[in-house]
Design a protein around this motif. Structure first.
Motif, PDB file in Angstrom:
ATOM      1  N   PHE A 299     -44.196  80.483 -15.809  1.00 15.12           N
ATOM      2  CA  PHE A 299     -42.848  80.571 -16.103  1.00 15.12           C
ATOM      3  C   PHE A 299     -42.067  79.643 -14.858  1.00 15.12           C
ATOM      4  CE2 PHE A 299     -44.837  84.327 -18.146  1.00 15.12           C
ATOM      5  CZ  PHE A 299     -44.243  84.004 -19.328  1.00 15.12           C
ATOM      6  N   ARG A 300     -42.609  78.728 -14.082  1.00 17.34           N
ATOM      7  CA  ARG A 300     -41.813  78.111 -13.194  1.00 17.34           C
ATOM      8  C   ARG A 300     -40.672  77.579 -13.623  1.00 17.34           C
ATOM      9  NH1 ARG A 300     -46.091  74.985 -14.576  1.00 17.34           N
ATOM     10  NH2 ARG A 300     -46.070  72.948 -14.538  1.00 17.34           N
ATOM     11  N   GLU A 301     -40.822  76.737 -15.027  1.00 17.18           N
ATOM     12  CA  GLU A 301     -39.681  76.186 -15.811  1.00 17.18           C
ATOM     13  C   GLU A 301     -38.496  77.263 -15.921  1.00 17.18           C
ATOM     14  OE1 GLU A 301     -42.195  78.151 -19.086  1.00 17.18           O
ATOM     15  OE2 GLU A 301     -42.356  76.843 -16.942  1.00 17.18           O
ATOM     16  N   ASN A 302     -38.525  78.253 -15.850  1.00 15.64           N
ATOM     17  CA  ASN A 302     -37.389  79.345 -15.535  1.00 15.64           C
ATOM     18  C   ASN A 302     -36.560  79.095 -14.448  1.00 15.64           C
ATOM     19  OD1 ASN A 302     -38.117  80.236 -18.243  1.00 15.64           O
ATOM     20  ND2 ASN A 302     -38.829  82.177 -17.790  1.00 15.64           N
ATOM     21  N   LEU A 303     -37.037  78.317 -13.465  1.00  6.86           N
ATOM     22  CA  LEU A 303     -36.277  78.383 -12.464  1.00  6.86           C
ATOM     23  C   LEU A 303     -35.698  76.880 -12.093  1.00  6.86           C
ATOM     24  CD1 LEU A 303     -38.638  80.169  -9.939  1.00  6.86           C
ATOM     25  CD2 LEU A 303     -36.656  81.125 -11.093  1.00  6.86           C
ATOM     26  N   THR A 304     -35.751  76.050 -13.228  1.00 11.06           N
ATOM     27  CA  THR A 304     -35.308  74.630 -12.921  1.00 11.06           C
ATOM     28  C   THR A 304     -33.770  74.498 -13.103  1.00 11.06           C
ATOM     29  OG1 THR A 304     -35.447  74.330 -15.516  1.00 11.06           O
ATOM     30  CG2 THR A 304     -37.267  73.953 -13.983  1.00 11.06           C
ATOM     31  N   ARG A 305     -33.209  73.532 -12.409  1.00 13.79           N
ATOM     32  CA  ARG A 305     -31.815  73.064 -12.531  1.00 13.79           C
ATOM     33  C   ARG A 305     -31.322  73.314 -14.260  1.00 13.79           C
ATOM     34  NH1 ARG A 305     -28.293  70.047  -9.241  1.00 13.79           N
ATOM     35  NH2 ARG A 305     -30.130  69.582  -7.852  1.00 13.79           N
ATOM     36  N   GLU A 306     -32.018  72.440 -14.881  1.00 12.58           N
ATOM     37  CA  GLU A 306     -31.757  72.497 -16.175  1.00 12.58           C
ATOM     38  C   GLU A 306     -31.574  74.060 -17.058  1.00 12.58           C
ATOM     39  OE1 GLU A 306     -34.343  70.955 -15.152  1.00 12.58           O
ATOM     40  OE2 GLU A 306     -33.058  69.104 -14.983  1.00 12.58           O
ATOM     41  N   PHE A 307     -32.519  74.943 -16.699  1.00 16.03           N
ATOM     42  CA  PHE A 307     -32.365  76.309 -17.072  1.00 16.03           C
ATOM     43  C   PHE A 307     -31.236  76.799 -16.707  1.00 16.03           C
ATOM     44  CE2 PHE A 307     -33.112  80.705 -16.481  1.00 16.03           C
ATOM     45  CZ  PHE A 307     -33.568  81.181 -17.834  1.00 16.03           C
ATOM     46  N   PHE A 308     -30.799  76.913 -15.500  1.00 16.52           N
ATOM     47  CA  PHE A 308     -29.692  77.623 -15.046  1.00 16.52           C
ATOM     48  C   PHE A 308     -28.310  76.822 -15.732  1.00 16.52           C
ATOM     49  CE2 PHE A 308     -32.244  79.033 -11.591  1.00 16.52           C
ATOM     50  CZ  PHE A 308     -32.338  80.247 -11.715  1.00 16.52           C
ATOM     51  N   THR A 309     -28.498  75.629 -15.705  1.00 16.74           N
ATOM     52  CA  THR A 309     -27.286  74.697 -16.531  1.00 16.74           C
ATOM     53  C   THR A 309     -27.010  75.300 -17.723  1.00 16.74           C
ATOM     54  OG1 THR A 309     -27.617  72.760 -15.081  1.00 16.74           O
ATOM     55  CG2 THR A 309     -26.201  72.555 -16.721  1.00 16.74           C
ATOM     56  N   LYS A 310     -28.191  75.132 -18.571  1.00 20.24           N
ATOM     57  CA  LYS A 310     -28.094  75.839 -19.829  1.00 20.24           C
ATOM     58  C   LYS A 310     -27.371  77.115 -20.116  1.00 20.24           C
ATOM     59  CE  LYS A 310     -30.920  76.370 -24.116  1.00 20.24           C
ATOM     60  NZ  LYS A 310     -32.450  76.467 -24.592  1.00 20.24           N
ATOM     61  N   GLU A 311     -27.930  78.188 -19.291  1.00 21.71           N
ATOM     62  CA  GLU A 311     -27.515  79.394 -19.460  1.00 21.71           C
ATOM     63  C   GLU A 311     -26.197  79.458 -18.989  1.00 21.71           C
ATOM     64  OE1 GLU A 311     -29.563  82.401 -20.176  1.00 21.71           O
ATOM     65  OE2 GLU A 311     -30.404  80.582 -21.145  1.00 21.71           O
ATOM     66  N   LEU A 312     -25.622  78.819 -17.814  1.00 24.86           N
ATOM     67  CA  LEU A 312     -24.325  79.011 -17.529  1.00 24.86           C
ATOM     68  C   LEU A 312     -23.274  78.335 -18.440  1.00 24.86           C
ATOM     69  CD1 LEU A 312     -22.194  79.365 -15.039  1.00 24.86           C
ATOM     70  CD2 LEU A 312     -22.496  77.027 -14.673  1.00 24.86           C
ATOM     71  N   THR A 313     -23.725  77.248 -19.092  1.00 21.94           N
ATOM     72  CA  THR A 313     -22.702  76.866 -20.071  1.00 21.94           C
ATOM     73  C   THR A 313     -22.536  77.601 -21.148  1.00 21.94           C
ATOM     74  OG1 THR A 313     -24.554  75.243 -20.901  1.00 21.94           O
ATOM     75  CG2 THR A 313     -22.868  74.365 -19.350  1.00 21.94           C
ATOM     76  N   LYS A 314     -23.717  78.600 -21.576  1.00 24.40           N
ATOM     77  CA  LYS A 314     -23.753  79.106 -22.912  1.00 24.40           C
ATOM     78  C   LYS A 314     -23.037  80.366 -22.721  1.00 24.40           C
ATOM     79  CE  LYS A 314     -27.347  80.556 -26.287  1.00 24.40           C
ATOM     80  NZ  LYS A 314     -28.700  80.774 -26.558  1.00 24.40           N
ATOM     81  N   HIS A 315     -23.250  81.332 -21.604  1.00 21.35           N
ATOM     82  CA  HIS A 315     -23.072  82.628 -21.222  1.00 21.35           C
ATOM     83  C   HIS A 315     -21.753  82.940 -20.429  1.00 21.35           C
ATOM     84  CE1 HIS A 315     -26.412  83.550 -23.632  1.00 21.35           C
ATOM     85  NE2 HIS A 315     -27.285  82.962 -22.793  1.00 21.35           N
ATOM     86  N   TYR A 316     -21.435  81.972 -19.713  1.00 20.67           N
ATOM     87  CA  TYR A 316     -20.306  82.129 -18.640  1.00 20.67           C
ATOM     88  C   TYR A 316     -18.957  82.571 -19.325  1.00 20.67           C
ATOM     89  CZ  TYR A 316     -17.541  81.876 -14.318  1.00 20.67           C
ATOM     90  OH  TYR A 316     -16.758  82.293 -13.334  1.00 20.67           O
ATOM     91  N   GLN A 317     -18.317  83.554 -18.891  1.00 24.42           N
ATOM     92  CA  GLN A 317     -17.002  84.061 -19.414  1.00 24.42           C
ATOM     93  C   GLN A 317     -15.732  84.241 -18.448  1.00 24.42           C
ATOM     94  OE1 GLN A 317     -17.594  87.577 -21.684  1.00 24.42           O
ATOM     95  NE2 GLN A 317     -19.605  87.062 -22.354  1.00 24.42           N
TER      96      GLN A 317
END
Length: 248
Positions: free
Chosen positions: A108-126
């Motif tokens: 599950f190391r891909e869950n700590l990549t830059r791309e993963f956090f970028t995707k989560e931020l742009t999708k959920h940040y309020q």
């Protein structure tokens, strides 16, 4: 000769268990530090279910190794077969659990990549919505580390929910604004200029790079410690079984 060999095995068993005891204490200390650390690492851990689970596993493993290292030392000194067998079985279970955790972390190391956090931020940040755990955590991280977004302020151009809530009037959230000092209680240099995206008044560096640079040493130390503990556990199991077979 056999008595000398048994005595040597007993002392080797004691030494290895003493190191297990120390390793458990270190893992326990790291786990506690991660959960209560005031510098913001706890906020990063809380933002990812895999990381928070790993922190609890670290605490549990550290506590067990701390206890079993102590029991192993007692079993070696007293030459108690029942205690040695109990110790061997539990160390074996912990060894297999740690090995499984390492394999899962690799998978599950891909869950700590830059791309993963970028995707989560742009999708959920309020933005400044403190009732949303994800947004509140990110705000805390950005203020604590003096950073903005995952890669930089440009991330918020693609944050759909944030853009919708601010009616596209703000280029960045308030958490990206520079403060003096750079703490939650610090005074904003210029809130209005910052929200307009003026470089002098916002933190331009992305959080991913800042956090990686800050904790890179700790990650390598934790990895080296985990490998060392696994090696010590393996040798301790071998010595425990040899001592068990040698006791009449």
């Amino acid at each position: 000769m056999e008595g000398d060999c048994l005595s040597c095995m007993k002392y080797l068993m004691f030494v290895f268990n003493f190191f297990i005891f120390l390793g458990g204490a270190c893992l326990l200390g790291i786990g506690i530090w991660v959960m209560v650390d005031p510098t913001g690492f706890r906020e990063i851990v809380a933002a990812n279910p895999l990381l928070i689970t790993g922190a609890y596993i670290l605490l549990a493993m550290g506590g067990l190794l701390f206890l079993l290292g102590f029991l192993g030392c007692c079993g070696a000194v007293r030459e108690n077969k029942c205690l040695l067998l109990f110790f061997f079985l539990f160390i074996l279970i912990i060894f297999l659990a740690e090995l499984s955790a390492a394999i899962l972390a690799f998978i599950f190391r891909e869950n700590l990549t830059r791309e993963f956090f970028t995707k989560e931020l742009t999708k959920h940040y309020q933005g400044n919505n403190d009732t949303d755990v994800f947004s509140a955590t990110w705000n805390s991280v950005m203020i604590t580390f003096g950073c903005c977004g995952v890669n930089g302020p440009e991330d918020f151009r693609f944050a759909s929910v944030f853009r919708l809530l601010t009616l596209e009037s703000d280029e960045v959230p308030e958490a990206c604004c520079r403060r003096e000092p750079q703490t939650r209680d610090g005074v904003l240099l210029s809130r209005d200029e910052c929200l307009l995206g003026r470089d002098l008044f916002l933190n331009k560096q992305g959080c991913y790079t800042v956090i990686l640079n800050t904790f890179e040493t700790y990650v390598y130390l934790a990895g080296a410690l985990a490998i060392g503990v696994l090696a010590i556990e393996l040798f301790a199991m071998i010595f425990a079984m040899c001592l068990f077979r040698g006791i009449q």
